[in-house]
Write a protein that holds these residues in place. Structure first.
Motif, PDB file in Angstrom:
ATOM      1  N   ILE A  75      49.736  66.878  33.784  1.00  0.00           N
ATOM      2  CA  ILE A  75      51.142  67.093  33.425  1.00  0.00           C
ATOM      3  C   ILE A  75      51.197  67.515  31.957  1.00  0.00           C
ATOM      4  CG2 ILE A  75      53.418  66.032  33.251  1.00  0.00           C
ATOM      5  CD1 ILE A  75      52.400  63.971  35.357  1.00  0.00           C
ATOM      6  N   GLY A  76      51.570  68.742  31.723  1.00  0.00           N
ATOM      7  CA  GLY A  76      51.697  69.230  30.358  1.00  0.00           C
ATOM      8  C   GLY A  76      50.406  69.205  29.569  1.00  0.00           C
ATOM      9  N   ASN A  77      49.283  69.176  30.267  1.00  0.00           N
ATOM     10  CA  ASN A  77      47.960  69.163  29.624  1.00  0.00           C
ATOM     11  C   ASN A  77      47.738  67.960  28.698  1.00  0.00           C
ATOM     12  OD1 ASN A  77      47.267  71.510  30.914  1.00  0.00           O
ATOM     13  ND2 ASN A  77      47.720  72.839  29.175  1.00  0.00           N
ATOM     14  N   ARG A  78      48.573  66.940  28.837  1.00  0.00           N
ATOM     15  CA  ARG A  78      48.370  65.751  28.008  1.00  0.00           C
ATOM     16  C   ARG A  78      48.698  64.443  28.735  1.00  0.00           C
ATOM     17  NH1 ARG A  78      52.441  68.838  26.563  1.00  0.00           N
ATOM     18  NH2 ARG A  78      54.588  68.065  26.383  1.00  0.00           N
ATOM     19  N   LEU A  79      49.153  64.552  29.978  1.00  0.00           N
ATOM     20  CA  LEU A  79      49.456  63.359  30.758  1.00  0.00           C
ATOM     21  C   LEU A  79      48.747  63.474  32.100  1.00  0.00           C
ATOM     22  CD1 LEU A  79      51.204  60.784  30.532  1.00  0.00           C
ATOM     23  CD2 LEU A  79      53.050  62.046  31.662  1.00  0.00           C
ATOM     24  N   PHE A  80      48.001  62.436  32.455  1.00  0.00           N
ATOM     25  CA  PHE A  80      47.191  62.452  33.668  1.00  0.00           C
ATOM     26  C   PHE A  80      47.432  61.151  34.430  1.00  0.00           C
ATOM     27  CE2 PHE A  80      45.260  65.001  30.459  1.00  0.00           C
ATOM     28  CZ  PHE A  80      44.662  66.083  31.098  1.00  0.00           C
ATOM     29  N   ILE A  81      47.555  61.250  35.744  1.00  0.00           N
ATOM     30  CA  ILE A  81      47.692  60.072  36.594  1.00  0.00           C
ATOM     31  C   ILE A  81      46.424  59.948  37.425  1.00  0.00           C
ATOM     32  CG2 ILE A  81      48.967  59.015  38.500  1.00  0.00           C
ATOM     33  CD1 ILE A  81      51.480  60.373  37.418  1.00  0.00           C
ATOM     34  N   ALA A  82      45.823  58.776  37.410  1.00  0.00           N
ATOM     35  CA  ALA A  82      44.552  58.577  38.105  1.00  0.00           C
ATOM     36  C   ALA A  82      44.488  57.169  38.681  1.00  0.00           C
ATOM     37  CB  ALA A  82      43.376  58.805  37.154  1.00  0.00           C
ATOM     38  N   GLY A  83      43.792  57.027  39.783  1.00  0.00           N
ATOM     39  CA  GLY A  83      43.603  55.728  40.420  1.00  0.00           C
ATOM     40  C   GLY A  83      43.204  55.929  41.865  1.00  0.00           C
ATOM     41  N   GLU A  84      43.146  54.841  42.613  1.00  0.00           N
ATOM     42  CA  GLU A  84      42.741  54.980  44.012  1.00  0.00           C
ATOM     43  C   GLU A  84      43.683  55.914  44.775  1.00  0.00           C
ATOM     44  OE1 GLU A  84      44.624  53.758  46.588  1.00  0.00           O
ATOM     45  OE2 GLU A  84      46.038  52.483  45.519  1.00  0.00           O
ATOM     46  N   ALA A  85      44.928  56.002  44.349  1.00  0.00           N
ATOM     47  CA  ALA A  85      45.886  56.869  45.034  1.00  0.00           C
ATOM     48  C   ALA A  85      45.547  58.338  44.905  1.00  0.00           C
ATOM     49  CB  ALA A  85      47.291  56.618  44.502  1.00  0.00           C
ATOM     50  N   THR A  86      44.794  58.729  43.885  1.00  0.00           N
ATOM     51  CA  THR A  86      44.445  60.136  43.672  1.00  0.00           C
ATOM     52  C   THR A  86      42.998  60.434  44.052  1.00  0.00           C
ATOM     53  OG1 THR A  86      43.761  59.809  41.363  1.00  0.00           O
ATOM     54  CG2 THR A  86      46.092  60.224  41.760  1.00  0.00           C
ATOM     55  N   ALA A  87      42.381  59.531  44.817  1.00  0.00           N
ATOM     56  CA  ALA A  87      40.947  59.634  45.089  1.00  0.00           C
ATOM     57  C   ALA A  87      40.610  60.365  46.375  1.00  0.00           C
ATOM     58  CB  ALA A  87      40.322  58.236  45.113  1.00  0.00           C
ATOM     59  N   GLY A  88      41.582  60.984  47.043  1.00  0.00           N
ATOM     60  CA  GLY A  88      41.277  61.740  48.249  1.00  0.00           C
ATOM     61  C   GLY A  88      40.653  60.866  49.316  1.00  0.00           C
TER      62      GLY A  88
END
Length: 438
Positions: free
Chosen positions: A400-413
């Protein structure tokens, strides 16, 4: 125990080893702020450090590990959250544990399995009739074409009829922690499978130990993230921290609850992704049971299965410890969580009394009930894709805007809903940030 598809005694002493643990987040500059010291946050901070970047981790709890938590409040220790190293062939925690000298043997199949109906042994005829329904999910996923249209697991099983379909889906309550009508079949289809390993000394303890040496600041609940400038400003109750970028690793349930206010609000694509995800409610209730073990071999499993929607599995004295652990999920678990610890204890003790006799009431000495569903820093066990929203995980992972990232088990495919997946997602977010900021 069912896997998702088919001794250290606590973290308190470890908290003291973090150089910055508990220190107020006074206004200062850093390169990256990582929000959340669960597996994803730890992995992101480690990857950033390996790339020569400075990262500060802000954690709302008074401990690290998030939903990987080894609870020793009863004396005997058990994993109140994540328990298995799933799909061990590719799971990063196999190597992490090896590097730390921590044993991870193959999952034991226990010391016997009994099925009950309303606290009484289920008749063989009923048990055999129901057994044929199990495994139907995987068999249908192998033959049904989901490329044209996603559907719920309940729809996938609909032709089994009103009696067997709920039975076939009931295992999901103990593996996914959700009702079959709320699970995307396509997302479930892509979940990775493989061997399961266990961590006798505690999976939560392993995760906490792996974080040693990182700049983690405990008891720092984030209130706002301002990201409309060239960098980000993160505010907690004790101050602000300015950084070039931010990796947010809190659970989907926390993001959807609006506990953290983003200024400006998250982009529409990110909000849409969150709208397509929700949290399951896989839940454990642990009882300390002292004295007579009622002739039960330690490690036996008792399954209460009279009503498929109220499935409860009990691990009896696992590892020879004076503890019984009840597992349940879905709306059944939500109701118990909302009822509170006393009600959950009474419910489990009543069930045990039916199974092994009323003397168990005197043997139960204490209860531990870390109800993830009502935990403000989790709001559920792990993320579930709604039917028709199987693309939500990938969309949520987009920078997001090259400076905000969301990560966790929810984004793990395919690695979603696991500690291993959270770790891979944290590493991926750190790598993406490093590439953008290089």
């Amino acid at each position: 125990m069912l896997d998702r598809r088919t001794m250290l005694t606590g973290t308190g002493a470890l908290a003291a080893s973090f150089a910055m643990a508990g220190r107020a987040a006074a206004a200062s500059d850093t390169d990256v702020v990582v929000i959340g010291a669960g597996a994803a946050g730890i992995a992101a901070a480690q990857a950033l450090r390996g790339a020569g970047r400075q990262a500060v981790v802000l954690e709302a709890r008074d401990r690290v590990g998030g939903r990987a938590f080894t609870d020793a409040s009863l004396g005997p220790a058990y994993d109140a959250g994540a328990m298995f190293i799933h799909w061990a062939e590719r799971n990063p925690w196999v190597q992490i544990a090896r590097d730390l000298g921590i044993a991870t043997p193959a999952e034991s199949w226990g010391s016997g399995f009994k099925v009950f109906a309303d606290g009484r042994p289920m008749a063989d005829s009923d048990r055999n009739r129901r057994r044929s329904a199990f495994g139907q999910i995987d068999r249908r996923l192998e033959t049904v074409d989901l490329t044209q249209r996603d559907m719920s697991i309940a729809e996938l099983l609909g032709d089994l009829g009103p009696e067997l379909a709920p039975v076939a889906a009931s295992g999901l309550l103990l593996s996914i922690g959700e009702e079959s009508s709320r699970i995307s079949a396509r997302d479930y289809q892509r979940l990775w499978s493989g061997d399961d390993l266990v961590v006798p000394s505690g999976y939560g303890n392993l995760v906490a130990r792996s974080a040693t040496g990182l700049d983690i600041r405990l008891n720092e609940q984030v209130e706002t993230v301002l990201w409309d400038g060239p960098g980000v400003t993160v505010t907690t109750r004790s101050g602000t921290l300015r950084a070039n970028a931010c990796i947010v690793t809190v659970p989907v349930g926390v993001l959807k609850a609006g506990t953290i206010r983003f200024i400006p609000e998250l982009p529409a694509a990110t909000r849409d992704a969150l709208a397509g995800l929700h949290m399951g409610a896989l839940t454990k209730i642990a009882l300390k049971v002292e004295g007579d073990r009622f002739g039960i071999t330690p490690g036996a499993s008792f399954l209460e299965a009279a009503a498929p929607e109220r499935l409860m599995n009990l691990d009896m004295f696992p590892g020879g410890q004076d503890i019984v652990i009840g597992y349940c999920g879905g709306d059944y678990a939500r109701k118990l969580s909302e009822a509170g610890t006393d009600e959950a204890r009474a419910h489990l003790v009543d069930l045990l009394a039916k199974m092994i006799g009323s003397d168990v009431r005197k043997a139960v000495k204490a209860v531990s009930f870390p109800a993830w569903w009502t935990d403000p820093f989790a709001r559920g066990s792990y993320s579930i894709c709604d039917p028709g929203h199987e693309a939500a995980r990938d969309a949520l992972a987009q920078p997001i805007g090259n400076r905000l990232f969301i990560a966790g088990e929810a984004t793990a495919g395919g690695g979603a809903m696991t500690v291993g997946g959270a770790t891979l997602a944290g590493r991926a977010a750190a790598a993406a940030l490093t590439r953008l900021k290089a």
